[in-house]
Design a protein around this motif. Structure first.
Motif, PDB file in Angstrom:
ATOM      1  N   THR A 230       0.814  -1.088  -0.060  1.00  0.00           N
ATOM      2  CA  THR A 230       0.137  -0.017   0.005  1.00  0.00           C
ATOM      3  C   THR A 230       0.886   1.286  -0.112  1.00  0.00           C
ATOM      4  O   THR A 230       2.074   1.386   1.039  1.00  0.00           O
ATOM      5  N   PRO A 231       0.694   2.205  -0.903  1.00  0.00           N
ATOM      6  CA  PRO A 231       1.163   3.514  -0.897  1.00  0.00           C
ATOM      7  C   PRO A 231       1.083   4.048   0.457  1.00  0.00           C
ATOM      8  O   PRO A 231       0.018   4.550   1.254  1.00  0.00           O
ATOM      9  N   PHE A 232       2.413   4.460   0.922  1.00  0.00           N
ATOM     10  CA  PHE A 232       2.255   4.984   2.435  1.00  0.00           C
ATOM     11  C   PHE A 232       2.690   6.263   2.589  1.00  0.00           C
ATOM     12  O   PHE A 232       2.017   7.104   3.514  1.00  0.00           O
ATOM     13  N   ASP A 233       3.528   6.922   1.997  1.00  0.00           N
ATOM     14  CA  ASP A 233       3.977   8.121   1.956  1.00  0.00           C
ATOM     15  C   ASP A 233       4.578   8.605   0.606  1.00  0.00           C
ATOM     16  O   ASP A 233       4.749   7.641  -0.246  1.00  0.00           O
ATOM     17  N   GLN A 234       5.446   9.728   0.542  1.00  0.00           N
ATOM     18  CA  GLN A 234       6.084   9.779  -0.543  1.00  0.00           C
ATOM     19  C   GLN A 234       7.154   8.981  -1.012  1.00  0.00           C
ATOM     20  O   GLN A 234       8.193   8.858  -0.416  1.00  0.00           O
ATOM     21  N   GLY A 235       7.185   7.952  -2.094  1.00  0.00           N
ATOM     22  CA  GLY A 235       7.993   7.186  -2.349  1.00  0.00           C
ATOM     23  C   GLY A 235       8.058   5.889  -1.720  1.00  0.00           C
ATOM     24  O   GLY A 235       8.646   4.871  -1.847  1.00  0.00           O
ATOM     25  N   SER A 236       7.161   5.823  -0.265  1.00  0.00           N
ATOM     26  CA  SER A 236       7.201   4.726   0.317  1.00  0.00           C
ATOM     27  C   SER A 236       5.916   3.818   0.439  1.00  0.00           C
ATOM     28  O   SER A 236       4.995   4.241  -0.375  1.00  0.00           O
ATOM     29  N   ARG A 237       6.309   2.417   0.566  1.00  0.00           N
ATOM     30  CA  ARG A 237       5.041   1.639   0.542  1.00  0.00           C
ATOM     31  C   ARG A 237       5.235   0.956   1.814  1.00  0.00           C
ATOM     32  O   ARG A 237       6.013   0.566   2.407  1.00  0.00           O
ATOM     33  N   GLU A 238       3.530   0.291   2.458  1.00  0.00           N
ATOM     34  CA  GLU A 238       3.996  -0.513   3.437  1.00  0.00           C
ATOM     35  C   GLU A 238       3.543  -1.941   3.046  1.00  0.00           C
ATOM     36  O   GLU A 238       2.469  -2.286   2.577  1.00  0.00           O
ATOM     37  N   PHE A 239       4.235  -2.759   2.970  1.00  0.00           N
ATOM     38  CA  PHE A 239       3.993  -4.188   2.686  1.00  0.00           C
ATOM     39  C   PHE A 239       3.468  -5.028   3.862  1.00  0.00           C
ATOM     40  O   PHE A 239       4.462  -5.032   5.092  1.00  0.00           O
ATOM     41  N   THR A 240       2.488  -5.602   3.944  1.00  0.00           N
ATOM     42  CA  THR A 240       1.893  -6.418   5.070  1.00  0.00           C
ATOM     43  C   THR A 240       1.522  -7.745   4.686  1.00  0.00           C
ATOM     44  O   THR A 240       1.087  -8.043   3.554  1.00  0.00           O
ATOM     45  N   ALA A 241       1.504  -8.635   5.646  1.00  0.00           N
ATOM     46  CA  ALA A 241       1.273 -10.164   5.524  1.00  0.00           C
ATOM     47  C   ALA A 241       0.279 -10.289   6.942  1.00  0.00           C
ATOM     48  O   ALA A 241       0.768 -10.190   7.696  1.00  0.00           O
ATOM     49  N   LEU A 242      -0.801 -10.661   6.717  1.00  0.00           N
ATOM     50  CA  LEU A 242      -1.840 -10.949   7.831  1.00  0.00           C
ATOM     51  C   LEU A 242      -2.516 -12.158   7.683  1.00  0.00           C
ATOM     52  O   LEU A 242      -3.051 -12.407   6.583  1.00  0.00           O
ATOM     53  N   GLY A 243      -2.637 -13.047   8.720  1.00  0.00           N
ATOM     54  CA  GLY A 243      -3.093 -14.305   8.585  1.00  0.00           C
ATOM     55  C   GLY A 243      -3.701 -14.929   9.998  1.00  0.00           C
ATOM     56  O   GLY A 243      -3.445 -14.356  10.941  1.00  0.00           O
ATOM     57  N   THR A 244      -4.154 -16.240   9.921  1.00  0.00           N
ATOM     58  CA  THR A 244      -4.273 -16.769  11.230  1.00  0.00           C
ATOM     59  C   THR A 244      -3.573 -18.108  11.180  1.00  0.00           C
ATOM     60  O   THR A 244      -3.639 -19.035  10.498  1.00  0.00           O
ATOM     61  N   ALA A 245      -2.650 -17.933  12.505  1.00  0.00           N
ATOM     62  CA  ALA A 245      -1.862 -19.061  12.735  1.00  0.00           C
ATOM     63  C   ALA A 245      -2.710 -20.266  13.221  1.00  0.00           C
ATOM     64  O   ALA A 245      -3.516 -20.202  14.055  1.00  0.00           O
ATOM     65  N   VAL A 246      -2.277 -21.314  12.787  1.00  0.00           N
ATOM     66  CA  VAL A 246      -2.717 -22.810  13.257  1.00  0.00           C
ATOM     67  C   VAL A 246      -1.756 -24.020  13.508  1.00  0.00           C
ATOM     68  O   VAL A 246      -0.565 -23.511  13.330  1.00  0.00           O
ATOM     69  N   ARG A 247      -2.346 -24.738  14.506  1.00  0.00           N
ATOM     70  CA  ARG A 247      -1.420 -25.839  14.931  1.00  0.00           C
ATOM     71  C   ARG A 247      -1.954 -27.126  14.751  1.00  0.00           C
ATOM     72  O   ARG A 247      -3.359 -27.380  15.080  1.00  0.00           O
ATOM     73  N   SER A 248      -1.195 -27.991  14.359  1.00  0.00           N
ATOM     74  CA  SER A 248      -1.733 -29.438  14.400  1.00  0.00           C
ATOM     75  C   SER A 248      -2.085 -29.767  15.677  1.00  0.00           C
ATOM     76  O   SER A 248      -1.506 -29.783  16.739  1.00  0.00           O
ATOM     77  N   ARG A 249      -3.114 -30.712  15.820  1.00  0.00           N
ATOM     78  CA  ARG A 249      -3.537 -31.426  17.122  1.00  0.00           C
ATOM     79  C   ARG A 249      -2.572 -32.961  17.044  1.00  0.00           C
ATOM     80  O   ARG A 249      -2.608 -33.255  18.169  1.00  0.00           O
ATOM     81  N   ARG A 250      -1.958 -33.163  16.160  1.00  0.00           N
ATOM     82  CA  ARG A 250      -1.077 -34.483  16.322  1.00  0.00           C
ATOM     83  C   ARG A 250       0.118 -33.937  16.920  1.00  0.00           C
ATOM     84  O   ARG A 250       0.721 -33.019  16.565  1.00  0.00           O
ATOM     85  N   ALA A 251       0.938 -34.979  17.617  1.00  0.00           N
ATOM     86  CA  ALA A 251       1.880 -34.931  18.394  1.00  0.00           C
ATOM     87  C   ALA A 251       3.201 -35.028  17.389  1.00  0.00           C
ATOM     88  O   ALA A 251       3.141 -36.073  16.518  1.00  0.00           O
ATOM     89  N   HIS A 252       3.866 -33.911  17.061  1.00  0.00           N
ATOM     90  CA  HIS A 252       5.040 -34.094  16.041  1.00  0.00           C
ATOM     91  C   HIS A 252       5.839 -32.981  16.431  1.00  0.00           C
ATOM     92  O   HIS A 252       5.924 -31.974  17.216  1.00  0.00           O
ATOM     93  N   ASP A 253       7.064 -32.974  15.806  1.00  0.00           N
ATOM     94  CA  ASP A 253       8.055 -31.932  15.814  1.00  0.00           C
ATOM     95  C   ASP A 253       7.527 -30.714  14.993  1.00  0.00           C
ATOM     96  O   ASP A 253       7.348 -31.059  13.882  1.00  0.00           O
ATOM     97  N   ARG A 254       7.745 -29.639  15.732  1.00  0.00           N
ATOM     98  CA  ARG A 254       7.301 -28.211  14.926  1.00  0.00           C
ATOM     99  C   ARG A 254       8.286 -28.037  13.835  1.00  0.00           C
ATOM    100  O   ARG A 254       9.552 -28.298  13.742  1.00  0.00           O
ATOM    101  N   PRO A 255       7.753 -27.559  12.666  1.00  0.00           N
ATOM    102  CA  PRO A 255       8.444 -27.377  11.587  1.00  0.00           C
ATOM    103  C   PRO A 255       9.434 -26.093  11.831  1.00  0.00           C
ATOM    104  O   PRO A 255       8.849 -25.082  12.688  1.00  0.00           O
ATOM    105  N   PRO A 256      10.547 -26.006  11.175  1.00  0.00           N
ATOM    106  CA  PRO A 256      11.538 -24.575  11.654  1.00  0.00           C
ATOM    107  C   PRO A 256      10.936 -23.538  11.014  1.00  0.00           C
ATOM    108  O   PRO A 256      11.063 -22.404  11.652  1.00  0.00           O
ATOM    109  N   ARG A 257      10.046 -23.555   9.956  1.00  0.00           N
ATOM    110  CA  ARG A 257       9.429 -22.436   9.466  1.00  0.00           C
ATOM    111  C   ARG A 257       7.983 -22.816   9.165  1.00  0.00           C
ATOM    112  O   ARG A 257       7.631 -23.685   8.345  1.00  0.00           O
ATOM    113  N   PRO A 258       6.817 -22.140   9.762  1.00  0.00           N
ATOM    114  CA  PRO A 258       5.588 -22.441   9.514  1.00  0.00           C
ATOM    115  C   PRO A 258       5.188 -22.397   7.702  1.00  0.00           C
ATOM    116  O   PRO A 258       5.679 -21.468   7.315  1.00  0.00           O
ATOM    117  N   PHE A 259       4.348 -23.178   7.658  1.00  0.00           N
ATOM    118  CA  PHE A 259       3.901 -22.901   6.158  1.00  0.00           C
ATOM    119  C   PHE A 259       2.953 -21.954   5.964  1.00  0.00           C
ATOM    120  O   PHE A 259       2.282 -21.361   7.129  1.00  0.00           O
TER     121      PHE A 259
END
Length: 292
Positions: free
Chosen positions: A124-153
């Motif tokens: 989104t244009p933010f100011d003169q020559g600037s933009r704001e980049f945003t990523a917004l979502g809902t984090a989810v967790r598996s109900r199964r027992a397992h090792d957490r990934p190093p980086r969430p999908f």
């Protein structure tokens, strides 16, 4: 909490948000009702909303020459050149999108999430020559027992779409995008077609420009899917914009900027089968032998 931040990791306010979420209490979600209901058919459950953002100044776009550079006037439609000097601008866009996604995933990791669904990625244009980049979502967790990934999908797809893909043996592992910028010199034919004397006619040079820009963006998108190691992708959005520049007096070029956004897919060994719903019980409204 100090307001000083060196740009690494999460901003202090985001780190504080992670601390509160990790300490327990009610979770919040950006999911719609259909999305939440669809997600409930999988092994994943929402644990909180997460966000990543960066305000970036884009002061150097890297190009100020003529579109005829390197191509001359060869061909009846005029030259069209992918100019390497656009790289600073494209790199700035990539840095903005990548940083917003990375910070969102850091926040998701901080609250013990396995992934983020329903992501909205925006610039989104933010100011003169600037933009704001945003990523917004809902984090989810598996109900199964397992090792957490190093980086969430992460995926732009809604919960019900994630459930369908998991049921078919696919996991949307990452958001991918392709960007392309091409410049085209306005030759005599193009100038005649856009003049008032041209009438209602196709501007063949502009058609060529936007078509080539889209194709280049799709090629870049496919290359990034391969680099991720994914086996396929679902395209979620394609866009193209065109504007003119005047590198010299009474002379114009046109620049096309094309983007492709989508979700990289990876086959999973243990697909999650969506829950089977019971059939709807109904009563006939027409008379039957028993009721007539």
């Amino acid at each position: 909490m100090s307001d000083q931040w060196d740009g690494r990791g999460l901003p202090p306010v985001a780190a504080e948000r992670v601390r509160r979420a990790a300490s327990g209490g009610p979770w919040t979600s950006m999911l719609t009702v259909p999305s939440a209901a669809g997600l409930s058919a999988t092994e994943f459950e929402p644990v909180g909303e997460v966000m990543g953002s960066i305000v970036e100044n884009i002061g150097w776009r890297g190009y100020g020459g003529c579109g005829a550079w390197g191509g001359g006037f060869g061909g009846p439609l005029g030259p069209m050149t992918p100019v390497p000097a656009f790289a600073p601008y494209v790199d700035a866009l990539r840095h903005g999108y990548d940083t917003a996604l990375h910070r969102m995933q850091l926040e998701a990791s901080g609250i013990g999430a396995d992934g983020v669904v329903g992501v909205t990625l925006a610039a989104t244009p933010f100011d003169q020559g600037s933009r704001e980049f945003t990523a917004l979502g809902t984090a989810v967790r598996s109900r199964r027992a397992h090792d957490r990934p190093p980086r969430p999908f992460c995926t732009e797809l809604a919960g019900q779409d994630v459930a369908k893909l998991l049921g078919a043996g696919w996991l949307p592992v990452s958001i991918a995008y392709g960007i392309a910028m091409l410049v085209r010199h306005d030759d005599m034919r193009t100038r005649n077609q856009v003049s008032w004397m041209g009438g209602n006619t196709e501007v063949t040079g502009y058609t060529q420009l936007v078509t080539a820009a889209r194709a280049q963006a799709r090629k870049d998108f496919a290359g990034r899917i391969r680099a991720i190691g994914a086996e396929g992708a679902i395209v979620s959005a394609m866009g193209v914009g065109m504007h003119e520049i005047e590198p010299s007096e009474n002379h114009r070029d046109h620049i096309a900027e094309a983007t492709v956004f989508g979700n990289a897919l990876l086959a999973v060994d243990h697909p999650t089968t969506p829950a089977t719903t019971s059939s709807l019980t109904f009563l006939p409204l027409r008379p039957t032998r028993e009721t007539s």
